[in-house]
Scaffold this active site. Sequence first.
Site, short mmCIF file in Angstrom:
data_model
loop_
_atom_site.label_atom_id
_atom_site.label_comp_id
_atom_site.label_asym_id
_atom_site.label_seq_id
_atom_site.Cartn_x
_atom_site.Cartn_y
_atom_site.Cartn_z
N HIS A 1 3.58 24.87 10.65
CA HIS A 1 4.71 26.79 11.08
C HIS A 1 3.14 27.57 11.49
O HIS A 1 3.99 27.70 12.90
CB HIS A 1 5.32 27.32 9.66
N LYS B 1 19.34 28.20 -2.78
CA LYS B 1 18.34 27.68 -2.96
C LYS B 1 17.59 27.41 -3.90
O LYS B 1 16.26 28.03 -3.90
CB LYS B 1 17.79 26.92 -1.38
N ARG C 1 10.18 18.62 15.11
CA ARG C 1 8.94 17.23 15.23
C ARG C 1 9.01 16.41 15.53
O ARG C 1 8.25 15.50 15.44
CB ARG C 1 8.58 17.55 13.63
N SER D 1 7.29 21.16 4.15
CA SER D 1 7.42 21.67 2.91
C SER D 1 7.28 20.99 2.25
O SER D 1 6.74 21.09 1.23
CB SER D 1 7.86 23.44 3.13
O1 PNS Z 1 12.93 26.06 6.96
P1 PNS Z 1 14.66 25.95 7.05
O2 PNS Z 1 14.95 25.71 5.85
O3 PNS Z 1 15.03 24.56 7.66
O4 PNS Z 1 15.27 26.80 8.19
C1 PNS Z 1 16.77 27.35 7.83
C2 PNS Z 1 17.24 28.37 7.86
C3 PNS Z 1 16.21 29.29 7.23
C4 PNS Z 1 17.02 28.62 9.76
C5 PNS Z 1 18.50 28.49 8.34
O5 PNS Z 1 19.43 27.96 7.23
C6 PNS Z 1 19.24 29.95 8.31
O6 PNS Z 1 19.38 30.43 9.47
N1 PNS Z 1 19.68 30.42 7.67
C7 PNS Z 1 20.63 31.66 7.77
C8 PNS Z 1 22.27 31.78 7.21
C9 PNS Z 1 22.67 31.06 8.16
O7 PNS Z 1 22.96 32.19 9.88
N2 PNS Z 1 23.07 30.15 8.64
C10 PNS Z 1 23.80 29.85 10.08
C11 PNS Z 1 23.04 29.61 11.09
S1 PNS Z 1 23.73 28.11 11.21
#
Ligand code: PNS
Length: 168
Positions: A19, A43, A92, A130
């Site tokens: 990150h 979560k 990645r 993570s």
């Molecule tokens: O590190 P991660 O868990 O891969 O991040 C995922 C994240 C936070 C980017 C994604 O879950 C997100 O944007 N969540 C917010 C809810 C949302 O907007 N969902 C619709 C987008 S498809």
Amino acid sequence: MTQRIAVYPGSFDPIHRGHIDLIDRCRGLFDVLYVAVLANESKKSLFTVEERVEMIRGLVAKYPECRVECFSGLLVDFMDSVGAKVVVRGLRAVSDFDYEFQMALMNRKLNPDVETLFMVPKDDLTYVSSRLLKEVCALGGDLSSLLPDIIWHKLKQRLSPPAKTLHV
Ligand code: PNS
């Protein structure tokens, strides 16, 4: 002049060198970079959102263009609230692609003005996640080189491995 504002969203549970490498690569491209930490009640996370935000704030305090906030609800709504038009995500490996592609298109559907910028981390960090860091740390593995010292210590404290099983 209009500011170029981007958001780098994620769970960051916890933040690791992959990150940080991404933050380092993209912060110079924008006037303001928000690191946006998802506060997701459904979560189960190892660190609370307050802990995650505090850890990241400590690490990016030296970068004047970086701001760290938590968000809940839709990412596009958070972006709207801070005036950002660009989402930065790390790619990645090919295995990341399907999920990231769907997310990028869904975010575009929700707000056609939002663009997703995919960035590739340093090659020797592409296997770091993570989830794996937590799994290996819980089993007693040494991952000190993959996390900033302060995060490594916090992770070890939180996940102290069980006493070794005795085989009789
Ligand atoms: O590190 P991660 O868990 O891969 O991040 C995922 C994240 C936070 C980017 C994604 O879950 C997100 O944007 N969540 C917010 C809810 C949302 O907007 N969902 C619709 C987008 S498809």
